[in-house]
Design an enzyme around this catalytic site. Structure first.
Site, PDB file in Angstrom:
ATOM      1  N   HIS A 206       5.801  11.993   7.853  1.00  0.00           N
ATOM      2  CA  HIS A 206       5.616  10.538   7.673  1.00  0.00           C
ATOM      3  C   HIS A 206       4.144  10.195   7.674  1.00  0.00           C
ATOM      4  O   HIS A 206       3.473  10.218   8.709  1.00  0.00           O
ATOM      5  CB  HIS A 206       6.338   9.761   8.788  1.00  0.00           C
ATOM      6  CG  HIS A 206       6.390   8.288   8.485  1.00  0.00           C
ATOM      7  ND1 HIS A 206       7.565   7.635   8.195  1.00  0.00           N
ATOM      8  CD2 HIS A 206       5.407   7.356   8.389  1.00  0.00           C
ATOM      9  CE1 HIS A 206       7.302   6.350   7.953  1.00  0.00           C
ATOM     10  NE2 HIS A 206       5.999   6.160   8.061  1.00  0.00           N
TER      11      HIS A 206
ATOM     12  N   HIS B  10       0.839   7.794   5.338  1.00  0.00           N
ATOM     13  CA  HIS B  10       0.467   6.803   4.305  1.00  0.00           C
ATOM     14  C   HIS B  10      -0.881   7.214   3.721  1.00  0.00           C
ATOM     15  O   HIS B  10      -1.939   6.756   4.163  1.00  0.00           O
ATOM     16  CB  HIS B  10       0.410   5.398   4.909  1.00  0.00           C
ATOM     17  CG  HIS B  10       1.749   4.894   5.336  1.00  0.00           C
ATOM     18  ND1 HIS B  10       2.548   4.099   4.541  1.00  0.00           N
ATOM     19  CD2 HIS B  10       2.466   5.135   6.466  1.00  0.00           C
ATOM     20  CE1 HIS B  10       3.687   3.844   5.177  1.00  0.00           C
ATOM     21  NE2 HIS B  10       3.661   4.463   6.346  1.00  0.00           N
TER      22      HIS B  10
ATOM     23  N   GLN C 137       6.625  -1.776   0.419  1.00  0.00           N
ATOM     24  CA  GLN C 137       6.028  -2.249   1.677  1.00  0.00           C
ATOM     25  C   GLN C 137       6.333  -3.717   1.984  1.00  0.00           C
ATOM     26  O   GLN C 137       6.577  -4.087   3.121  1.00  0.00           O
ATOM     27  CB  GLN C 137       4.503  -2.041   1.615  1.00  0.00           C
ATOM     28  CG  GLN C 137       3.696  -2.696   2.700  1.00  0.00           C
ATOM     29  CD  GLN C 137       3.712  -1.933   4.013  1.00  0.00           C
ATOM     30  OE1 GLN C 137       3.069  -0.906   4.151  1.00  0.00           O
ATOM     31  NE2 GLN C 137       4.469  -2.432   4.978  1.00  0.00           N
TER      32      GLN C 137
ATOM     33  N   HIS D 284      11.536   3.393   6.365  1.00  0.00           N
ATOM     34  CA  HIS D 284      11.056   2.740   7.572  1.00  0.00           C
ATOM     35  C   HIS D 284      12.243   1.915   8.062  1.00  0.00           C
ATOM     36  O   HIS D 284      12.761   1.078   7.332  1.00  0.00           O
ATOM     37  CB  HIS D 284       9.892   1.813   7.256  1.00  0.00           C
ATOM     38  CG  HIS D 284       8.610   2.517   6.947  1.00  0.00           C
ATOM     39  ND1 HIS D 284       8.433   3.301   5.845  1.00  0.00           N
ATOM     40  CD2 HIS D 284       7.429   2.543   7.630  1.00  0.00           C
ATOM     41  CE1 HIS D 284       7.202   3.779   5.853  1.00  0.00           C
ATOM     42  NE2 HIS D 284       6.569   3.346   6.927  1.00  0.00           N
TER      43      HIS D 284
ATOM     44  N   GLU E  28      11.728  -0.717  12.671  1.00  0.00           N
ATOM     45  CA  GLU E  28      10.425  -0.564  13.332  1.00  0.00           C
ATOM     46  C   GLU E  28      10.052  -1.908  13.949  1.00  0.00           C
ATOM     47  O   GLU E  28       9.222  -2.656  13.440  1.00  0.00           O
ATOM     48  CB  GLU E  28       9.338  -0.096  12.357  1.00  0.00           C
ATOM     49  CG  GLU E  28       8.038   0.234  13.099  1.00  0.00           C
ATOM     50  CD  GLU E  28       6.894   0.631  12.178  1.00  0.00           C
ATOM     51  OE1 GLU E  28       7.035   0.527  10.950  1.00  0.00           O
ATOM     52  OE2 GLU E  28       5.842   1.043  12.710  1.00  0.00           O
TER      53      GLU E  28
ATOM     54  N   ASP F 120       2.068   9.206  10.627  1.00  0.00           N
ATOM     55  CA  ASP F 120       2.070   7.843  10.097  1.00  0.00           C
ATOM     56  C   ASP F 120       0.721   7.399   9.565  1.00  0.00           C
ATOM     57  O   ASP F 120       0.601   7.099   8.380  1.00  0.00           O
ATOM     58  CB  ASP F 120       2.600   6.853  11.155  1.00  0.00           C
ATOM     59  CG  ASP F 120       3.162   5.568  10.541  1.00  0.00           C
ATOM     60  OD1 ASP F 120       3.153   5.444   9.301  1.00  0.00           O
ATOM     61  OD2 ASP F 120       3.604   4.691  11.305  1.00  0.00           O
TER      62      ASP F 120
ATOM     63  N   TRP G 107      -3.479   0.036  10.346  1.00  0.00           N
ATOM     64  CA  TRP G 107      -2.564   0.062  11.482  1.00  0.00           C
ATOM     65  C   TRP G 107      -3.068   0.900  12.657  1.00  0.00           C
ATOM     66  O   TRP G 107      -2.609   0.739  13.772  1.00  0.00           O
ATOM     67  CB  TRP G 107      -1.197   0.619  11.029  1.00  0.00           C
ATOM     68  CG  TRP G 107      -0.537  -0.270  10.031  1.00  0.00           C
ATOM     69  CD1 TRP G 107       0.252  -1.362  10.285  1.00  0.00           C
ATOM     70  CD2 TRP G 107      -0.593  -0.163   8.596  1.00  0.00           C
ATOM     71  NE1 TRP G 107       0.663  -1.927   9.110  1.00  0.00           N
ATOM     72  CE2 TRP G 107       0.165  -1.223   8.064  1.00  0.00           C
ATOM     73  CE3 TRP G 107      -1.233   0.718   7.712  1.00  0.00           C
ATOM     74  CZ2 TRP G 107       0.320  -1.423   6.684  1.00  0.00           C
ATOM     75  CZ3 TRP G 107      -1.087   0.519   6.348  1.00  0.00           C
ATOM     76  CH2 TRP G 107      -0.318  -0.537   5.860  1.00  0.00           C
TER      77      TRP G 107
HETATM   78 ZN   LIG Z   1       4.976   4.347   7.910  1.00  0.00          ZN
END
Ligand SMILES: [Zn+2]
Length: 425
Positions: free
Chosen positions: A56, A58, A151, A209, A212, A308, A314
């Site tokens: 996982h 990005h 997203q 996802h 979450e 992630d 993030w």
């Molecule tokens: Zn993610």
């Protein structure tokens, strides 16, 4: 005559073996006394593992920290808003350059397979084009699997549905989603259903996802398991994050986990990012932000640690080190017994390889010759030390060499080398 021999290393199961490599395959294991090779790496006393796998990530957002500003609240939602600003101004070339830089970090860390979500909510699909280019550029040393990720919501964003289908047509590998970000629970459930149908029709895997949030009533994992069962996608579906499960009612979870096991749905908790993002609306007691890892494993559900984010809207830290991820996961999930600590190492190697569906992965004759030599005696020590990667071999080629993590001490009266390795007595 081999091209490469890794000599005398200790495998994760504790056996000691030489590994003979010809071309891009492992062609012999065991004692290769007297065998000749073009190159020999002495791994005596060191741990030799199959490569790290991140299920996982990005890659389209990585290494963009601070652009155009930092995430002041530290929440998932501000991060999504910030990424929304950034993706308007970032160029395809910049995304490719940052992703390739990250892949260099990954290669040096023995992280040789990555599943990366790519945002499909930009009408230009420049991020998709950029990541397809990166997948091609790194394929000689990193296996990159791309997930079409709406997203801003498959239904909530007006063009996400069309753009996600276009991304799959362009060659993206896996179907993603974000049901907890749709406008209603009903829309979220409908998005799971339609996206799973798209995956089934195209013969693709699913990785969403899912839940979450800290909302105990967010129950999209139930729908995901149901659709995996209904569409016969067992073993091909993963739910990422699943953080709401930390707050769900215990009775409900006792029904949910067997349904996930029956549907062959895997779970991908991301402990670095979720210990940072979750619980931000709590005062005290403050929730830990991690799904029920040991409880799922006890039901036979495959669980793999994911990274992630690294240096993006993030998460501000990160080094492409899956041992950092295992280390954090071990703490937050309280996996402290020897068996559990050992399992945390498996969760960033073989369990993640299973989630990605990697074939020919592992240390056995016939497998792809990808491995990492670690400055550690066993998997638990590797996690404890976040051990130096002494050598990284990808598809038969030595692609990275790193120094040992020892320090030279210069304290008066007792100079010398400090070895942090500490075998079990
Ligand atoms: Zn993610």
């Amino acid at each position: 005559m081999f091209d490469l021999i890794i000599k005398g290393g200790t495998l994760p199961d504790g056996t000691v073996a030489d590994i003979g490599i010809t071309g891009d395959r492992i062609t012999a294991m065991g004692r290769l006394e007297g065998a000749e090779a073009g190159q020999v790496i002495d791994a005596t006393g060191d741990l030799v593992s199959p490569p790290f796998v991140d299920p996982h990530f990005h890659l389209d957002a990585t290494l963009s920290y601070g652009l155009p500003r930092i995430n002041a609240s530290g929440t998932l939602l501000e991060g999504i808003g910030l990424w929304g600003e950034l993706k308007q101004i970032v160029t395809e070339e910049e995304m490719v350059a940052r992703a390739l830089e990250y892949c260099d970090w990954a290669a040096s860390m023995g992280l040789l397979a990555i599943r990366s979500h790519v945002d499909t909510c930009d009408d230009s699909l420049k991020g998709v084009a950029a990541m397809l280019e990166v997948r091609d550029k790194v394929k000689g040393y990193i296996d990159l699997q791309l997930v079409a990720f709406p997203q801003d919501g498959f239904y909530r964003d007006p063009t996400a549905r069309d753009n996600t289908l276009r991304a799959l047509d362009m060659g993206v590998d896996v179907v993603g989603g974000i049901p907890h970000f749709e406008r209603t629970m009903a829309d979220g459930a409908a998005s799971v259903r339609e996206l799973c149908e798209i995956a089934a029709a195209r013969g693709l895997r699913v990785d969403m996802h899912c839940d979450e949030s800290d909302d105990p009533m967010s129950r999209h994992i139930e729908t995901l398991a149901y659709e995996a069962q209904r569409l016969r996608l067992q073993g091909r579906v993963a739910g990422s994050h699943l953080t709401s499960m930390h707050s769900m009612d215990n009775y409900y979870v006792s029904k949910l986990l067997p349904l996930m096991a029956e549907a062959g749905v895997a779970a991908i908790p991301n402990p670095l990012i979720n210990i940072m993002l979750q619980g931000r609306h709590d005062t005290f007691p403050k929730r830990r932000g991690l799904t029920r890892v040991k409880e799922m494993q006890a039901q036979g559900i495959t669980v793999g640690w994911g990274q992630d984010c690294v240096r993006d809207p993030w998460y501000s830290l990160g080094t492409a080190d899956m041992l950092d991820v295992a280390f954090m996961g071990l703490h937050v999930a309280q996996m402290s017994s020897p068996e559990e600590m050992r399992r945390c190492f498996d969760m960033v190697t073989i369990e993640n390889a299973r989630i990605l569906g990697l074939t020919d992965y592992g240390l056995h004759v016939g497998a792809v010759a990808s491995l990492v030599v670690l400055d550690a005696g066993d998997p638990i020590e590797a996690v404890r030390l976040r051990a130096a990667r002494l050598a990284v071999v990808s598809k038969g080629r030595v692609i990275a060499r790193n120094p040992r993590g020892d320090a030279t001490l210069e304290i008066a009266g007792r100079p010398g080398m400090v070895r942090r390795r500490h075998p079990v007595a």
